[in-house]
Design a protein around this motif. Structure first.
Motif, PDB file in Angstrom:
ATOM      1  N   ALA A 109      35.746  26.441 108.507  1.00 18.16           N
ATOM      2  CA  ALA A 109      34.966  27.583 108.010  1.00 18.16           C
ATOM      3  C   ALA A 109      33.820  27.907 108.968  1.00 18.16           C
ATOM      4  O   ALA A 109      32.630  27.778 108.651  1.00 18.16           O
ATOM      5  CB  ALA A 109      34.452  27.300 106.605  1.00 18.16           C
ATOM      6  N   ALA A 110      34.191  28.375 110.156  1.00 21.15           N
ATOM      7  CA  ALA A 110      33.212  28.643 111.210  1.00 21.15           C
ATOM      8  C   ALA A 110      32.262  29.767 110.830  1.00 21.15           C
ATOM      9  O   ALA A 110      31.077  29.749 111.182  1.00 21.15           O
ATOM     10  CB  ALA A 110      33.936  28.972 112.511  1.00 21.15           C
ATOM     11  N   THR A 111      32.755  30.775 110.123  1.00 22.50           N
ATOM     12  CA  THR A 111      31.899  31.884 109.735  1.00 22.50           C
ATOM     13  C   THR A 111      30.860  31.433 108.715  1.00 22.50           C
ATOM     14  O   THR A 111      29.698  31.878 108.749  1.00 22.50           O
ATOM     15  CB  THR A 111      32.744  33.050 109.186  1.00 22.50           C
ATOM     16  N   TYR A 112      31.252  30.541 107.820  1.00 23.56           N
ATOM     17  CA  TYR A 112      30.286  29.960 106.873  1.00 23.56           C
ATOM     18  C   TYR A 112      29.191  29.234 107.644  1.00 23.56           C
ATOM     19  O   TYR A 112      28.001  29.349 107.314  1.00 23.56           O
ATOM     20  CB  TYR A 112      31.010  29.017 105.919  1.00 23.56           C
ATOM     21  N   TYR A 113      29.562  28.508 108.689  1.00 20.05           N
ATOM     22  CA  TYR A 113      28.572  27.823 109.522  1.00 20.05           C
ATOM     23  C   TYR A 113      27.641  28.846 110.183  1.00 20.05           C
ATOM     24  O   TYR A 113      26.418  28.667 110.191  1.00 20.05           O
ATOM     25  CB  TYR A 113      29.269  26.973 110.586  1.00 20.05           C
ATOM     26  N   ASP A 114      28.220  29.912 110.721  1.00 14.94           N
ATOM     27  CA  ASP A 114      27.400  30.937 111.373  1.00 14.94           C
ATOM     28  C   ASP A 114      26.446  31.608 110.399  1.00 14.94           C
ATOM     29  O   ASP A 114      25.411  32.143 110.803  1.00 14.94           O
ATOM     30  CB  ASP A 114      28.296  31.992 112.027  1.00 14.94           C
ATOM     31  N   HIS A 115      26.790  31.579 109.112  1.00 11.56           N
ATOM     32  CA  HIS A 115      25.923  32.163 108.079  1.00 11.56           C
ATOM     33  C   HIS A 115      24.891  31.163 107.571  1.00 11.56           C
ATOM     34  O   HIS A 115      24.155  31.461 106.628  1.00 11.56           O
ATOM     35  CB  HIS A 115      26.769  32.663 106.914  1.00 11.56           C
ATOM     36  N   GLY A 116      24.844  29.975 108.187  1.00 13.59           N
ATOM     37  CA  GLY A 116      23.815  29.000 107.830  1.00 13.59           C
ATOM     38  C   GLY A 116      24.284  27.817 107.015  1.00 13.59           C
ATOM     39  O   GLY A 116      23.466  26.963 106.634  1.00 13.59           O
ATOM     40  N   ILE A 118      26.897  24.344 106.148  1.00 14.16           N
ATOM     41  CA  ILE A 118      27.577  23.223 106.801  1.00 14.16           C
ATOM     42  C   ILE A 118      28.963  23.118 106.160  1.00 14.16           C
ATOM     43  O   ILE A 118      29.082  22.827 104.963  1.00 14.16           O
ATOM     44  CB  ILE A 118      26.826  21.894 106.609  1.00 14.16           C
ATOM     45  N   PRO A 119      30.025  23.383 106.919  1.00  8.11           N
ATOM     46  CA  PRO A 119      31.370  23.389 106.342  1.00  8.11           C
ATOM     47  C   PRO A 119      31.749  22.078 105.670  1.00  8.11           C
ATOM     48  O   PRO A 119      31.316  20.999 106.095  1.00  8.11           O
ATOM     49  CB  PRO A 119      32.271  23.677 107.555  1.00  8.11           C
ATOM     50  N   LEU A 120      32.546  22.199 104.624  1.00  3.56           N
ATOM     51  CA  LEU A 120      33.002  21.042 103.855  1.00  3.56           C
ATOM     52  C   LEU A 120      34.276  20.468 104.461  1.00  3.56           C
ATOM     53  O   LEU A 120      35.077  21.188 105.055  1.00  3.56           O
ATOM     54  CB  LEU A 120      33.280  21.457 102.412  1.00  3.56           C
ATOM     55  N   ALA A 121      34.466  19.182 104.276  1.00  7.96           N
ATOM     56  CA  ALA A 121      35.661  18.503 104.776  1.00  7.96           C
ATOM     57  C   ALA A 121      35.939  17.294 103.896  1.00  7.96           C
ATOM     58  O   ALA A 121      35.058  16.821 103.179  1.00  7.96           O
ATOM     59  CB  ALA A 121      35.459  18.070 106.226  1.00  7.96           C
ATOM     60  N   PRO A 122      37.163  16.778 103.926  1.00  9.67           N
ATOM     61  CA  PRO A 122      37.455  15.571 103.148  1.00  9.67           C
ATOM     62  C   PRO A 122      36.601  14.387 103.573  1.00  9.67           C
ATOM     63  O   PRO A 122      36.185  13.576 102.740  1.00  9.67           O
ATOM     64  CB  PRO A 122      38.936  15.305 103.441  1.00  9.67           C
ATOM     65  N   SER A 123      36.343  14.288 104.896  1.00  8.72           N
ATOM     66  CA  SER A 123      35.614  13.141 105.435  1.00  8.72           C
ATOM     67  C   SER A 123      34.615  13.616 106.481  1.00  8.72           C
ATOM     68  O   SER A 123      34.823  14.614 107.165  1.00  8.72           O
ATOM     69  CB  SER A 123      36.591  12.145 106.079  1.00  8.72           C
ATOM     70  N   ASP A 124      33.530  12.861 106.605  1.00  6.82           N
ATOM     71  CA  ASP A 124      32.461  13.201 107.535  1.00  6.82           C
ATOM     72  C   ASP A 124      32.821  12.680 108.922  1.00  6.82           C
ATOM     73  O   ASP A 124      32.331  11.638 109.369  1.00  6.82           O
ATOM     74  CB  ASP A 124      31.143  12.595 107.059  1.00  6.82           C
ATOM     75  N   LEU A 125      33.679  13.412 109.614  1.00  6.49           N
ATOM     76  CA  LEU A 125      34.125  13.028 110.946  1.00  6.49           C
ATOM     77  C   LEU A 125      33.371  13.834 112.006  1.00  6.49           C
ATOM     78  O   LEU A 125      32.976  14.967 111.766  1.00  6.49           O
ATOM     79  CB  LEU A 125      35.632  13.264 111.088  1.00  6.49           C
TER      80      LEU A 125
END
Length: 397
Positions: A109-116, A118-125
């Motif tokens: 979710a790069a656009t979500y990141y660009d909007h401020g 931190i994208p979600l993921a199953p694991s903090d990699l």
């Protein structure tokens, strides 16, 4: 009896498709910055209302934290319903079934990141410093509460799709987005009930299916269509997220669910064609998945379906045939099949008629310019590299 591409196909809950052709979901990058439908998209889908018996609308985010692309459509609240009504209506005007693909980008979710965010993921990699990753931003591991909320959001988006007049929804579980990230051993390192063994890694898929089915039974028509799209595998050299055997186990679990179809995506590095075989196997991915799929559930295959002969060959392996590049080039694909004019189906770009394809401007830019690259040639956040279209060089010139 040999299957015909123009055969009517009845899905398990009674919906009847006019033929075996399916327009695969393709992101147009052409919604508003807030995820609203634009007139460009209405025109684009309207031009393709006779391309196939079933038309799957591009990935649509079910929550703002899944916002992945420039112009990514949204269905995360009721504000989006009026625009989606326009899309559903224009697709259905000539009898095609309109399906809305529900999506969450997860780490992508790069656009979500660009909007401020931190994208979600199953694991903090740490994808930023991983040689195998193009992600240049941090991600955060989802809490159990966030996982449970995502399940509910898929249900809420399904209800909105029903209200907007769609004939069905497709759960996007493919192409390295959130659901595949949970299913993959490469990206899911969780130690709770959503990670570890295969049963846990497929849990999110199955819980979302259950929630969607619950909502459809409560609010939808009897014939409302439910599908799920999965990747054929996730194999990158010696790095394996899942193979066909694990996918077969997922399909066996999907057999117990009240769904209409499973859609095998063609977009993985090692499986770009419906003809591809896993190493050491005598059957294609399509055949291997058809072998274990319940006869009540239809299978869609796609990938490298460029000619009518390709489509006929694919239809011998699966119930339905997805087209992507051809749906861009030939908006009248199914119309010509039904009219007995298969020989007139266009398979290459004609610069003199290019504008009649009604591509939204950003999508047009993907194929004809370097709109997706920055000044250093790096792909911009929220864009993707367009697959080459035959003779597109003539338009670029």
């Amino acid at each position: 009896m040999e299957r015909q591409l123009t055969d009517k196909v009845t899905l398990r809950h009674g919906a009847v498709l006019n033929d075996r052709m399916v327009m695969a979901p393709m992101v147009t990058l052409s919604g508003t910055a807030n995820g609203e439908v634009t007139q460009e998209q209405v025109d684009y889908y309207g031009r393709r209302s006779q391309v196939a018996g079933m038309i799957i609308v591009e990935a649509t985010y079910i929550h703002p934290n899944g916002h992945t692309f420039k112009g990514h459509l949204g269905m995360s609240n009721d504000h989006y319903i009026p625009g989606m009504k326009k899309l559903a209506a224009v697709i259905k005007k000539n009898g095609a079934k309109a399906i809305l693909q529900l999506h969450h980008g997860g780490r992508e979710a790069a656009t979500y990141y660009d909007h401020g965010g931190i994208p979600l993921a199953p694991s903090d990699l740490d994808y930023q410093h991983n040689a195998h990753s193009s992600i240049d931003y941090p991600v955060q591991e989802m809490t159990l509460e966030q996982i449970h909320n995502i399940v509910k959001e898929y249900g809420a988006a399904t209800k909105r799709a029903i209200q907007a007049g769609f004939d069905g929804i497709e759960i996007h579980g493919a192409n390295h987005y959130l659901l595949q990230q949970f299913f993959s051993a490469l990206t899911n390192h969780r130690t709770d009930e959503y990670g570890g063994n295969l049963a846990n890694r497929m849990r999110l898929d199955l819980e979302i299916v259950d929630e969607v089915v619950r909502v459809v039974h409560e609010y939808g028509s009897k014939e409302f269509i439910i599908g799920i799209r999965i990747s054929p595998n996730e194999i990158h050299g010696d790095r394996v997220g899942f193979d066909f055997k694990e996918n077969q186990e997922l399909i066996k679990q999907l057999n117990t669910k009240d769904i209409d179809y499973v859609h095998i995506s063609g977009l993985t590095a090692n499986s770009l064609s419906f003809r591809n075989y896993p190493a050491g196997q005598k059957e294609t991915y399509t055949q291997l998945y058809k072998d274990v799929l319940s006869p009540d559930i239809k299978l869609i295959t796609c990938g490298s379906v460029f000619s009518v002969d390709d489509a006929k060959e694919a239809a011998e392996q699966a119930d339905l045939v997805g087209i992507a590049r051809e749906a861009l080039i030939e908006p009248d694909y199914a119309k010509k099949l039904h009219a007995g004019k298969a020989s007139e189906i266009v398979t290459t770009i004609d610069p003199t008629t290019f504008d009649l394809l009604m591509f939204p401007e950003t999508l047009k830019g993907i194929f004809t310019t370097d709109i997706d690259k920055d000044d250093n040639g790096k792909e911009k956040h929220g864009y993707f590299a367009g697959s080459p279209l035959p003779n597109i060089e003539a338009v670029r010139k």
